[in-house]
Design an enzyme around this catalytic site. Structure first.
Site, mmCIF file in Angstrom:
data_model
loop_
_atom_site.group_PDB
_atom_site.id
_atom_site.type_symbol
_atom_site.label_atom_id
_atom_site.label_comp_id
_atom_site.label_asym_id
_atom_site.label_seq_id
_atom_site.Cartn_x
_atom_site.Cartn_y
_atom_site.Cartn_z
ATOM 1 N N PRO A 160 -9.824 32.124 -13.379
ATOM 2 C CA PRO A 160 -8.677 31.246 -13.238
ATOM 3 C C PRO A 160 -8.894 30.116 -12.266
ATOM 4 O O PRO A 160 -9.272 30.331 -11.127
ATOM 5 C CB PRO A 160 -7.595 32.187 -12.701
ATOM 6 C CG PRO A 160 -8.289 33.447 -12.321
ATOM 7 C CD PRO A 160 -9.743 33.218 -12.410
ATOM 8 N N GLU A 161 -8.637 28.935 -12.740
ATOM 9 C CA GLU A 161 -8.459 27.803 -11.840
ATOM 10 C C GLU A 161 -6.965 27.509 -11.818
ATOM 11 O O GLU A 161 -6.183 28.294 -12.336
ATOM 12 C CB GLU A 161 -9.273 26.598 -12.335
ATOM 13 C CG GLU A 161 -10.765 26.912 -12.337
ATOM 14 C CD GLU A 161 -11.634 25.720 -12.696
ATOM 15 O OE1 GLU A 161 -11.288 24.609 -12.299
ATOM 16 O OE2 GLU A 161 -12.640 25.919 -13.381
ATOM 17 N N HIS A 207 -10.329 49.078 -15.363
ATOM 18 C CA HIS A 207 -10.125 47.927 -14.478
ATOM 19 C C HIS A 207 -8.654 47.506 -14.356
ATOM 20 O O HIS A 207 -8.379 46.419 -13.848
ATOM 21 C CB HIS A 207 -10.971 46.727 -14.899
ATOM 22 C CG HIS A 207 -12.429 47.030 -15.005
ATOM 23 N ND1 HIS A 207 -13.155 47.595 -13.978
ATOM 24 C CD2 HIS A 207 -13.304 46.870 -16.024
ATOM 25 C CE1 HIS A 207 -14.413 47.755 -14.364
ATOM 26 N NE2 HIS A 207 -14.522 47.331 -15.598
ATOM 27 N N ARG A 225 -14.274 42.384 -11.907
ATOM 28 C CA ARG A 225 -15.225 42.113 -10.826
ATOM 29 C C ARG A 225 -14.646 42.383 -9.436
ATOM 30 O O ARG A 225 -15.389 42.406 -8.463
ATOM 31 C CB ARG A 225 -15.729 40.660 -10.916
ATOM 32 C CG ARG A 225 -16.584 40.456 -12.163
ATOM 33 C CD ARG A 225 -17.065 39.029 -12.283
ATOM 34 N NE ARG A 225 -18.111 38.719 -11.322
ATOM 35 C CZ ARG A 225 -18.680 37.527 -11.227
ATOM 36 N NH1 ARG A 225 -18.285 36.540 -12.021
ATOM 37 N NH2 ARG A 225 -19.626 37.314 -10.354
ATOM 38 N N ARG A 237 -17.305 12.372 4.511
ATOM 39 C CA ARG A 237 -18.112 13.527 4.098
ATOM 40 C C ARG A 237 -19.438 13.089 3.482
ATOM 41 O O ARG A 237 -19.503 12.132 2.715
ATOM 42 C CB ARG A 237 -17.319 14.371 3.092
ATOM 43 C CG ARG A 237 -16.003 14.921 3.650
ATOM 44 C CD ARG A 237 -16.238 15.948 4.727
ATOM 45 N NE ARG A 237 -16.929 17.105 4.198
ATOM 46 C CZ ARG A 237 -16.300 18.169 3.699
ATOM 47 N NH1 ARG A 237 -14.989 18.224 3.663
ATOM 48 N NH2 ARG A 237 -17.009 19.177 3.244
#
Length: 271
Positions: A2-3, A91, A110, A152
DNA sequence: CAGCGCCCCTGCCCGC
DNA sequence: TGCGGGCAGGGGCGCT
């Protein structure tokens, strides 16, 4: 998995069955996620009403009048809404049962995700305190972003995935935004012109909004809480397309690794 | 502080 | 068919 669009799709999907409902019972089958789920969570949550469901970055925030339940889906997590007596599968780590007969089920092969509880104000909670602006707000403006770029020295791709600069942009949408903006992922952030930064900000917003509209991106196993897949995968211009022809110019899509994550780009269209 | 690499973990796909 | 290696949508943390 998921984003931001997938988390937002999840938030919208669980809201109708969870908002204003009372927690009846919590079952934890696996405590060991990224951090251990508090052993006391079942007794803490029992009897509480979920009175707001929001999102900050990729964290889902379920508010009660005692505190917040914080859920992160990690790389492989999802939430499903199911009838109360649906048998668990592999899971399926946590079930939260509500008075209305529905069940919120957390599934995460995971186990990079998290389920935490805090009673402090959510804004000062350790994991949320230092996060940058939400990409779909005015706070994430061209001026702001260009200023971030100028100070940056990392590549623009890495900067887009830095939660201190902007949250919610993961690997898929960082690659897709740069593709649409015709900027190479390897460009050093401080080399972007104001115009390029402006264009990139605009495209990040457009792409995230479109992905949310389409229910996110299903690559393998992501689905909304009702089981529907996300259709944005059909729109991907570069992500996961190494060796395939660029849709605009026909040049094969390149794949490189930056900061241990795959980057995809067209060496002709992006500069 | 900025930058970077390391992990946590399971599953799947590919090549041999 | 079996097995080992590589890779996967995240991100906090510790080190330089």
């Amino acid at each position: 998995m998921p984003e931001l669009p997938e988390v937002e799709t999840t938030r919208k999907g669980i809201t109708p069955k969870v908002l204003n409902q009372t927690v009846q019972k919590v079952i934890i089958r696996q405590h060991q996620l990224r951090w251990e789920i508090p052993t006391s969570l079942p007794e803490t949550l029992a009897g509480l009403v979920i009175n707001k469901i929001s999102r900050r970055a990729k964290y889902l925030l379920l508010k009660t009048n005692k505190g917040h339940l914080i859920i992160h889906l990690g790389m492989s997590g999802n939430l499903k809404i199911l009838p109360r007596d649906t048998p668990p599968q592999k899971h399926d780590h946590v079930d939260i049962e509500f008075d209305n007969g529905w069940l919120l089920r957390y599934h995460d092969p995971r186990r990079f995700g998290a389920m935490l509880w805090t009673e402090e104000p959510i804004k000062t909670f350790k994991l949320l305190r230092h996060l940058g602006p939400e990409p779909l707000t005015d706070e994430f403006s061209a001026d702001y972003f260009h200023r971030q770029c100028l100070k940056r020295k990392v590549s623009i791709k890495v900067l887009l995935m830095d939660n201190k600069c902007v949250v919610g942009v993961g690997n898929i949408y960082a690659n897709e935004s740069l593709s649409k903006s015709q900027i190479l992922p390897t460009r050093i952030a401080n080399s972007l012109s104001l115009q390029e930064a402006e264009n990139l900000v605009k495209n990040i917003k457009v792409i995230l909004e479109k992905a949310i509209e389409q229910g996110g991106t299903t690559l393998k196993d992501f689905s909304a809480p009702d089981g529907k897949p996300g259709y944005f995968v059909q729109q991907l211009a570069v992500y996961g397309r190494a060796g395939q022809d660029c849709g605009a110019c026909g040049t094969p899509i390149q794949k490189i690794i930056q900061a241990q994550r795959a980057s995809y780009y067209c060496s002709t269209c992006q500069n």
